[in-house]
Each structure stands twice: as structure tokens, then as C-alpha cells.
Design a protein around this motif. Structure first.
Motif, PDB file in Angstrom:
ATOM      1  N   LEU A 203       0.807  -1.255  -0.021  1.00 29.88           N
ATOM      2  CA  LEU A 203      -0.194  -0.057  -0.142  1.00 29.88           C
ATOM      3  C   LEU A 203       0.890   1.292  -0.119  1.00 29.88           C
ATOM      4  N   ILE A 204       1.707   1.205   0.808  1.00 25.58           N
ATOM      5  CA  ILE A 204       2.615   2.286   0.914  1.00 25.58           C
ATOM      6  C   ILE A 204       3.472   2.659  -0.278  1.00 25.58           C
ATOM      7  N   GLU A 205       4.013   1.665  -1.120  1.00 23.17           N
ATOM      8  CA  GLU A 205       4.552   1.831  -2.254  1.00 23.17           C
ATOM      9  C   GLU A 205       3.770   2.132  -3.282  1.00 23.17           C
ATOM     10  N   GLU A 206       2.152   1.749  -3.240  1.00 25.77           N
ATOM     11  CA  GLU A 206       1.568   2.430  -4.143  1.00 25.77           C
ATOM     12  C   GLU A 206       1.211   3.807  -4.115  1.00 25.77           C
TER      13      GLU A 206
ATOM     14  N   LEU B  97      -6.544   3.742   6.964  1.00 24.56           N
ATOM     15  CA  LEU B  97      -6.692   2.297   7.433  1.00 24.56           C
ATOM     16  C   LEU B  97      -7.612   2.377   8.674  1.00 24.56           C
ATOM     17  N   GLY B  98      -8.425   1.252   8.723  1.00 22.72           N
ATOM     18  CA  GLY B  98      -9.333   0.951   9.505  1.00 22.72           C
ATOM     19  C   GLY B  98      -9.676  -0.637   9.857  1.00 22.72           C
ATOM     20  N   SER B  99     -10.082  -0.919  11.008  1.00 27.25           N
ATOM     21  CA  SER B  99     -10.125  -2.452  11.267  1.00 27.25           C
ATOM     22  C   SER B  99     -11.381  -2.804  10.539  1.00 27.25           C
ATOM     23  N   ASN B 100     -11.065  -4.083   9.879  1.00 30.21           N
ATOM     24  CA  ASN B 100     -12.376  -4.902   9.192  1.00 30.21           C
ATOM     25  C   ASN B 100     -12.887  -4.059   8.315  1.00 30.21           C
ATOM     26  N   GLU B 101     -12.064  -3.185   7.306  1.00 30.74           N
ATOM     27  CA  GLU B 101     -12.540  -2.691   6.266  1.00 30.74           C
ATOM     28  C   GLU B 101     -11.532  -2.321   5.356  1.00 30.74           C
ATOM     29  N   PRO B 102     -11.730  -2.122   4.099  1.00 31.37           N
ATOM     30  CA  PRO B 102     -10.523  -1.963   3.057  1.00 31.37           C
ATOM     31  C   PRO B 102     -10.004  -0.852   3.312  1.00 31.37           C
ATOM     32  N   PRO B 103      -8.609  -0.413   2.903  1.00 30.11           N
ATOM     33  CA  PRO B 103      -7.883   0.665   3.147  1.00 30.11           C
ATOM     34  C   PRO B 103      -8.633   1.695   1.925  1.00 30.11           C
ATOM     35  N   TYR B 104      -8.559   3.109   2.358  1.00 23.00           N
ATOM     36  CA  TYR B 104      -8.986   4.137   1.843  1.00 23.00           C
ATOM     37  C   TYR B 104      -7.990   5.106   1.406  1.00 23.00           C
ATOM     38  N   ILE B 105      -7.902   5.630   0.281  1.00 21.34           N
ATOM     39  CA  ILE B 105      -7.107   6.800  -0.374  1.00 21.34           C
ATOM     40  C   ILE B 105      -7.849   8.215  -0.446  1.00 21.34           C
ATOM     41  N   ARG B 106      -7.031   9.208  -0.671  1.00 17.52           N
ATOM     42  CA  ARG B 106      -7.478  10.382  -1.392  1.00 17.52           C
ATOM     43  C   ARG B 106      -6.980  10.267  -2.767  1.00 17.52           C
TER      44      ARG B 106
ATOM     45  N   VAL C 148     -11.726   7.131  -1.429  1.00 15.19           N
ATOM     46  CA  VAL C 148     -12.443   6.042  -2.029  1.00 15.19           C
ATOM     47  C   VAL C 148     -11.574   4.835  -1.563  1.00 15.19           C
ATOM     48  N   PRO C 149     -12.357   3.665  -1.502  1.00 15.33           N
ATOM     49  CA  PRO C 149     -11.672   2.501  -0.989  1.00 15.33           C
ATOM     50  C   PRO C 149     -10.857   2.028  -1.929  1.00 15.33           C
ATOM     51  N   VAL C 150      -9.535   1.172  -1.705  1.00 14.12           N
ATOM     52  CA  VAL C 150      -8.896   0.421  -2.353  1.00 14.12           C
ATOM     53  C   VAL C 150      -9.083  -1.046  -2.445  1.00 14.12           C
ATOM     54  N   ALA C 151     -10.246  -1.365  -3.101  1.00 12.86           N
ATOM     55  CA  ALA C 151     -10.596  -2.797  -2.876  1.00 12.86           C
ATOM     56  C   ALA C 151      -9.623  -3.902  -2.987  1.00 12.86           C
ATOM     57  N   GLN C 152      -8.715  -3.698  -4.008  1.00 11.64           N
ATOM     58  CA  GLN C 152      -7.730  -4.860  -4.603  1.00 11.64           C
ATOM     59  C   GLN C 152      -6.987  -5.351  -3.309  1.00 11.64           C
ATOM     60  N   TYR C 153      -6.856  -4.577  -2.090  1.00  8.93           N
ATOM     61  CA  TYR C 153      -6.053  -4.914  -0.959  1.00  8.93           C
ATOM     62  C   TYR C 153      -6.812  -5.732  -0.034  1.00  8.93           C
ATOM     63  N   GLY C 154      -8.177  -5.729  -0.266  1.00 12.99           N
ATOM     64  CA  GLY C 154      -9.163  -6.526   0.788  1.00 12.99           C
ATOM     65  C   GLY C 154      -9.178  -5.720   1.992  1.00 12.99           C
TER      66      GLY C 154
END
Length: 75
Positions: free
Chosen positions: A8-11, A22-31, A38-44
Motif C-alpha cells: 500500500l505504501i509503495e502504491e 486504515l481502519g479495522s475490518n474494512e478496506p484501505p481508503y486513499i484520497r 475512495v476504497p482500494v478494494a484490491q487490498y481486501g
């Protein structure tokens, strides 16, 4: 360090993204480029255990707080 977090950091760095949330039990989000979060769904979903491990590696001690705000500058 958690491989999912490193990826994620590399992306974020590669794509010049300003925020990673980042939050527990949800996908990561980016600006995104238009300012939306918006969510970054490919990381689950990031588990509670993964969040705690990431936070502890960033702050260098057991993570007991409810939230943490960390900033990095990449040069």
C-alpha cells in the motif's frame, strides 16, 4: 512489517497519493486526485490484528489508543 501495508505504501508513493486511511475490518481508503476518499478494494479488508501490528511497528510500542494519526515524508 506487514506485506500488505508495504505494498500500500509503495502504491501511495508511486502514485503521489496524499492520504492513506486504515481502519479495522474494512478496506484501505486513499484520497484520490479530485480530493475524494475512495476504497482500494484490491487490498481486501484489513483485519484488527493487522491494524494493531501496523500501528505497533509505526509507533514502536504496543498500540492501546483508539486512533492514531501518522505522517510520513518521502524524499
Amino acid at each position: 512489517m506487514n506485506p500488505k501495508f508495504i505494498s500500500l505504501i509503495e502504491e501511495v508513493i508511486k502514485n503521489n497519493i496524499s492520504d492513506l486511511h486504515l481502519g479495522s475490518n474494512e478496506p484501505p481508503y486513499i484520497r484520490n486526485k479530485t480530493g475524494g476518499i475512495v476504497p482500494v478494494a484490491q487490498y481486501g479488508v484489513i483485519s484488527d490484528e493487522e491494524i494493531h501490528a501496523i500501528a505497533e511497528s509505526l509507533i514502536g510500542r504496543p498500540f492501546a489508543e483508539h486512533t492514531i494519526d501518522v505522517s510520513f515524508e518521502h524524499q
